[in-house]
Write a protein that holds these residues in place. Structure first.
Motif, PDB file in Angstrom:
ATOM      1  N   TYR A 179       0.834  -1.206   0.000  1.00  0.00           N
ATOM      2  CA  TYR A 179       0.000   0.000   0.000  1.00  0.00           C
ATOM      3  C   TYR A 179       0.871   1.260   0.000  1.00  0.00           C
ATOM      4  O   TYR A 179       0.537   2.249  -0.663  1.00  0.00           O
ATOM      5  CB  TYR A 179      -0.944   0.019   1.201  1.00  0.00           C
ATOM      6  N   LEU A 180       1.984   1.221   0.739  1.00  0.00           N
ATOM      7  CA  LEU A 180       2.909   2.352   0.729  1.00  0.00           C
ATOM      8  C   LEU A 180       3.346   2.690  -0.697  1.00  0.00           C
ATOM      9  O   LEU A 180       3.425   3.851  -1.087  1.00  0.00           O
ATOM     10  CB  LEU A 180       4.151   2.023   1.569  1.00  0.00           C
ATOM     11  N   VAL A 181       3.636   1.643  -1.468  1.00  0.00           N
ATOM     12  CA  VAL A 181       4.157   1.844  -2.826  1.00  0.00           C
ATOM     13  C   VAL A 181       3.045   2.205  -3.811  1.00  0.00           C
ATOM     14  O   VAL A 181       3.184   3.112  -4.628  1.00  0.00           O
ATOM     15  CB  VAL A 181       4.902   0.578  -3.301  1.00  0.00           C
ATOM     16  N   TYR A 182       1.906   1.490  -3.715  1.00  0.00           N
ATOM     17  CA  TYR A 182       0.869   1.637  -4.729  1.00  0.00           C
ATOM     18  C   TYR A 182      -0.157   2.730  -4.419  1.00  0.00           C
ATOM     19  O   TYR A 182      -1.022   3.018  -5.244  1.00  0.00           O
ATOM     20  CB  TYR A 182       0.118   0.304  -4.917  1.00  0.00           C
ATOM     21  N   SER A 183      -0.072   3.351  -3.244  1.00  0.00           N
ATOM     22  CA  SER A 183      -1.092   4.337  -2.871  1.00  0.00           C
ATOM     23  C   SER A 183      -1.125   5.525  -3.829  1.00  0.00           C
ATOM     24  O   SER A 183      -2.168   6.150  -4.020  1.00  0.00           O
ATOM     25  CB  SER A 183      -0.857   4.825  -1.443  1.00  0.00           C
ATOM     26  N   ARG A 184      -0.007   5.840  -4.457  1.00  0.00           N
ATOM     27  CA  ARG A 184       0.009   6.967  -5.396  1.00  0.00           C
ATOM     28  C   ARG A 184      -0.789   6.660  -6.659  1.00  0.00           C
ATOM     29  O   ARG A 184      -1.035   7.557  -7.471  1.00  0.00           O
ATOM     30  CB  ARG A 184       1.443   7.333  -5.761  1.00  0.00           C
ATOM     31  N   TYR A 185      -1.178   5.391  -6.825  1.00  0.00           N
ATOM     32  CA  TYR A 185      -2.009   5.013  -7.973  1.00  0.00           C
ATOM     33  C   TYR A 185      -3.472   4.848  -7.549  1.00  0.00           C
ATOM     34  O   TYR A 185      -4.235   4.143  -8.212  1.00  0.00           O
ATOM     35  CB  TYR A 185      -1.485   3.709  -8.592  1.00  0.00           C
TER      36      TYR A 185
END
Length: 361
Positions: free
Chosen positions: A119-125
């Protein structure tokens, strides 16, 4: 009767509690076995074996490590496409997969930890909690299909590898081969099952299972990943003084069994069960206990410690560059995943009661 027993355990005791007790028992047994094995180790021979490994072997082991983690990036790329998130590019999938697995492998509680990091990585999407959970599920399915394929083939082709471990409880090579055939038959049955479109869940929790063709691809991805991981340990073992001519398939089967038992205990880094299994299963192939210890120390540096440090640095740099308050973003990620898990449990409970679960956010 079996169905009644399962229902009683699920509703009256709780599967999570049962699994926790089983994991604790496995960890305790592994700890005892490891203690008894390590207390008779000649540590001077361990350090001597490590010191004799040449730079070529170390470089090859490093290349296999890089290949293994590169294959892991395909797990998330495959999973994001399966749930319909084609907008998440491969570089993001590579970072999400590498960091989540590297960190989760070392911290334990893999399912929750990997979901938080993803979630940390993909939250910007603009990803949602349920979508992260789905990615974890599909990626986990790839891992288990790969393991089942390796173990099924390994038990059929090299049953004598695990015989020394299980013969104490009356299981011989023929039974091991039958178990392998049963695993392969189950895999064929799964391929037949998903040969028509399958899905489960409702609302935001609908998960469409990959088709038979894509499931076959999952198996290939999982097998390739495990082959590279096994190769790291194999080249280190074969570089030990007086190493026997052990077949790669045998080491791969032992490696997969050790990793599965290690992850089943939920211990950080699969510690304890992983080493105990190697110390029990590898010496019958001709390796000394000191050689096994030297090999798994180096393996941990390559596959666990090195990637863990790199993943932490990568996450920190990415968070700082994004302008997020890293601690706040981490707290948000943990809260989102916990909320998603709570919603999933509520949806399951509603489904059991015949009610329609509300939409997840």
């Amino acid at each position: 009767m079996f169905k009644t027993a399962v229902t009683f355990v699920r509703e009256q005791i709780g599967l999570k509690r049962v699994l926790l007790v089983v994991a604790a028992a496995m960890l305790a047994i592994a700890g005892y076995v490891l203690f008894t094995k390590l207390r008779v180790i000649d540590w001077s021979k361990v350090w001597e074996a490590i010191s004799q490994i040449g730079p070529t072997t170390l470089i090859i082991a490093g290349l296999f490590t890089a290949a293994a983690y590169t294959t892991l990036t395909v797990y998330d790329y495959f999973a994001t496409r399966t749930i319909g998130r084609d907008d998440i590019p491969y570089p993001a999938c590579a970072i999400g997969s590498f960091t989540s697995y590297s960190i989760a492998h070392n911290l334990g509680a893999t399912v929750f930890t990997a979901a938080v990091v993803r979630y940390l990585v993909y939250s910007r999407y603009q990803i949602t909690g349920p979508q992260v959970v789905k990615i974890c599920f599909i990626a986990g399915l790839t891992f288990w299909l790969g393991n089942a394929t390796v173990l099924g083939l390994g038990f059929v082709l090299e049953p004598e590898v695990v015989t020394p471990v299980v013969q104490r409880i009356g299981i011989d090579g023929n039974i091991v081969r039958v178990v392998g055939l049963a695993i392969l038959a189950a895999l064929v049955g799964w391929l037949v099952f998903v040969s028509v479109p399958r899905q489960f869940g409702s609302g935001a929790w609908v998960i469409k299972l990959p088709s038979a063709k894509l499931t076959g691809l999952q198996m290939v991805i999982g097998v390739v990943d495990l082959a590279f991981c096994s190769a790291i340990l194999y080249v280190l073992l074969m570089a030990m003084p007086h190493a026997p001519p052990a077949p790669f398939v045998a080491v791969a089967v032992i490696f997969c069994s050790a990793m599965l038992l290690g992850f089943a205990t939920h211990a950080p880094g699969a510690a304890g069960a992983f080493e105990a299994t190697l110390l029990v299963a590898l010496p019958p192939l001709g390796f000394t206990a000191e050689a096994v210890v030297a090999a798994f120390i180096l393996f941990r540096l390559y596959y666990f410690i090195g990637p863990f440090v790199l993943a932490l640095l990568l996450v920190a740099i990415r968070e700082l560059a994004s302008g997020h308050g890293s601690l706040d973003h981490l707290k948000e990620s943990m809260a989102v995943i916990r909320q998603a898990e709570a919603q999933q449990e509520a949806a399951k409970e509603a489904a059991k009661q015949g009610a329609k679960p509300g939409p997840a956010e």
